[in-house]
Enzyme design. Structure first.
Site, PDB file in Angstrom:
ATOM      1  N   ARG A   1       0.806  -1.218   0.000  1.00 58.56           N
ATOM      2  CA  ARG A   1       0.000   0.000   0.000  1.00 58.56           C
ATOM      3  C   ARG A   1       0.847   1.279   0.000  1.00 58.56           C
ATOM      4  O   ARG A   1       0.461   2.298   0.555  1.00 58.56           O
ATOM      5  CB  ARG A   1      -0.968   0.027   1.187  1.00 58.56           C
ATOM      6  CG  ARG A   1      -1.955  -1.125   1.210  1.00 58.56           C
ATOM      7  CD  ARG A   1      -2.837  -1.149  -0.047  1.00 58.56           C
ATOM      8  NE  ARG A   1      -3.693  -2.329   0.001  1.00 58.56           N
ATOM      9  CZ  ARG A   1      -3.362  -3.519  -0.498  1.00 58.56           C
ATOM     10  NH1 ARG A   1      -2.205  -3.675  -1.133  1.00 58.56           N
ATOM     11  NH2 ARG A   1      -4.166  -4.542  -0.409  1.00 58.56           N
TER      12      ARG A   1
ATOM     13  N   SER B   1     -10.946   0.864   3.137  1.00 58.85           N
ATOM     14  CA  SER B   1     -10.301   0.476   4.391  1.00 58.85           C
ATOM     15  C   SER B   1      -9.531   1.678   4.946  1.00 58.85           C
ATOM     16  O   SER B   1      -8.654   2.210   4.270  1.00 58.85           O
ATOM     17  CB  SER B   1      -9.348  -0.700   4.159  1.00 58.85           C
ATOM     18  OG  SER B   1     -10.064  -1.830   3.703  1.00 58.85           O
TER      19      SER B   1
ATOM     20  N   GLU C   1      -4.795   4.605   5.809  1.00 58.38           N
ATOM     21  CA  GLU C   1      -4.510   4.317   4.411  1.00 58.38           C
ATOM     22  C   GLU C   1      -4.843   5.501   3.497  1.00 58.38           C
ATOM     23  O   GLU C   1      -4.104   5.765   2.544  1.00 58.38           O
ATOM     24  CB  GLU C   1      -5.273   3.073   3.966  1.00 58.38           C
ATOM     25  CG  GLU C   1      -4.943   2.633   2.552  1.00 58.38           C
ATOM     26  CD  GLU C   1      -5.492   1.257   2.227  1.00 58.38           C
ATOM     27  OE1 GLU C   1      -5.851   1.041   1.057  1.00 58.38           O
ATOM     28  OE2 GLU C   1      -5.567   0.404   3.125  1.00 58.38           O
TER      29      GLU C   1
END
Length: 348
Positions: A168, A245, A340
């Site tokens: 990520r 998320s 995130e």
């Protein structure tokens, strides 16, 4: 290139959370050259720049953004056969990501199908090294074209190996010195998907892990799973008013990982382990639908990893809920959860 407004314009209309204050100016840019021109013009004027694609990974402060927001719009996909087994798809940064996945599947090309249903624009996928259901962008990325804001030049065919792609993240994340203009992916030309590695997806498809299937079947299965978790955008479903998320799965040294019965964990390199952020949140005492300030925000009613806007809320409300969750996990397990999404003008 067109200007969406020369006066204050609210950014909440351009984020999937439907939160965020005004930008000083909003400009819509279609295709790589217009994006480079828009960013270059703002830089020359000494204005801060915010790139906005689908707005699915942005948390914008209630105070907004005191600069130019550049709305990315795409102008096409092209295909070139690299060899008997591979076709390279070249995609403008502003193309809607799920439209790109659908188009490649319709062409009978395999590789992107497990990334179906992810909102946003294509240019964000290498920045975040987007991943889902056992596939990451880094598995398929060939190279990118970048606008270098420092030299005010366009760099073409920057190889994926130079982007520092990891879980990520990439060297592009958190560094506003380069803007993605175009992205190229190596896709399978034999009409089969990438190997199905995610156990839940394999069960849904009725196959054993590592099987390759019809890409269209894999796409439909992924979309079904995502809908069941409130992860496919629907304006009438507040569980999809989110940034996906909100926290990444933490990666720790094995010796530092808390021992929690039933907590999902995966190997993450020598001596390291990736823990389930959702599992940590649940074990810290949070249930699905846990409400934040005034019930205006909450954890998703389908899974605890998404923070959602229920209507009438503010970014401040959302951040208060995020801090509540983060602090509880830190107190209970000594693990720091990290966001995130990109936070614009705000912090946790």
């Amino acid at each position: 290139m067109s200007e969406s407004g020369t006066t204050t314009t609210d950014l909440s209309a351009h984020t999937t959370l439907r939160l965020g204050g005004p930008a000083r100016r909003i400009v819509r840019a279609e295709g790589g050259s217009e994006v480079a021109d828009a960013v270059g013009a703002a830089d020359a004027a000494g204005e801060p720049v915010l790139l906005v694609g689908g707005g699915s990974n942005l948390v914008v402060a209630d105070a907004g953004f005191d600069g130019t927001a550049v709305l990315l719009a795409g102008s096409g996909i092209s295909y070139a056969r690299r060899d008997d087994d591979t076709v390279v798809a070249a995609v403008d940064a502003g193309e809607d990501w799920d439209d790109v996945v659908a188009a490649t599947v319709a062409e009978g090309l395999g590789g992107l199908e497990c990334l179906s249903g992810i909102p946003g624009r294509t240019g964000a996928t290498p920045v975040q090294n987007v991943g889902a259901y056992g596939v990451e962008v880094s598995d398929l990325l060939v190279d990118v074209d970048l606008y270098d804001r420092r030299s005010r030049t366009v760099r073409t065919h920057v190889p994926a190996s130079e982007l520092g792609l990891a879980y990520r993240t990439s060297v592009l994340k958190g560094d506003d010195g380069a803007v993605v203009l175009r992205v190229r992916f190596a896709l399978r030309a034999d009409g089969r998907s990438a190997p199905i590695r995610y156990a839940e997806l394999a069960r849904t498809l009725g196959v054993v892990p590592e099987t390759r299937v019809d890409p269209a079947a894999a796409r439909e299965a992924v979309l079904g799973l995502r809908r069941g978790k409130g992860m496919v955008l629907d304006p009438d479903d507040h569980d999809t008013w989110s940034a996906g998320s909100f926290f990444t799965n933490p990666i720790l040294a094995v010796a530092d990982a808390p021992q929690v019965e039933g907590l999902a964990a995966w190997p993450a390199g020598e001596g390291r382990v990736k823990l389930s952020a959702a599992g940590l949140i649940q074990n810290a005492g949070f249930a699905r639908g846990h409400a934040g300030p005034g019930g205006r925000v909450s954890l998703s009613t389908r899974h605890v990893l998404a923070l959602t806007h229920r209507g009438g809320g503010t970014t401040g409300d959302l951040l208060a809920l995020a801090r509540e969750v983060r602090d509880a996990v830190a107190t209970r397990f000594g693990v720091a959860l990290r966001p995130e999404p990109v936070l614009v003008g705000c912090t946790l």
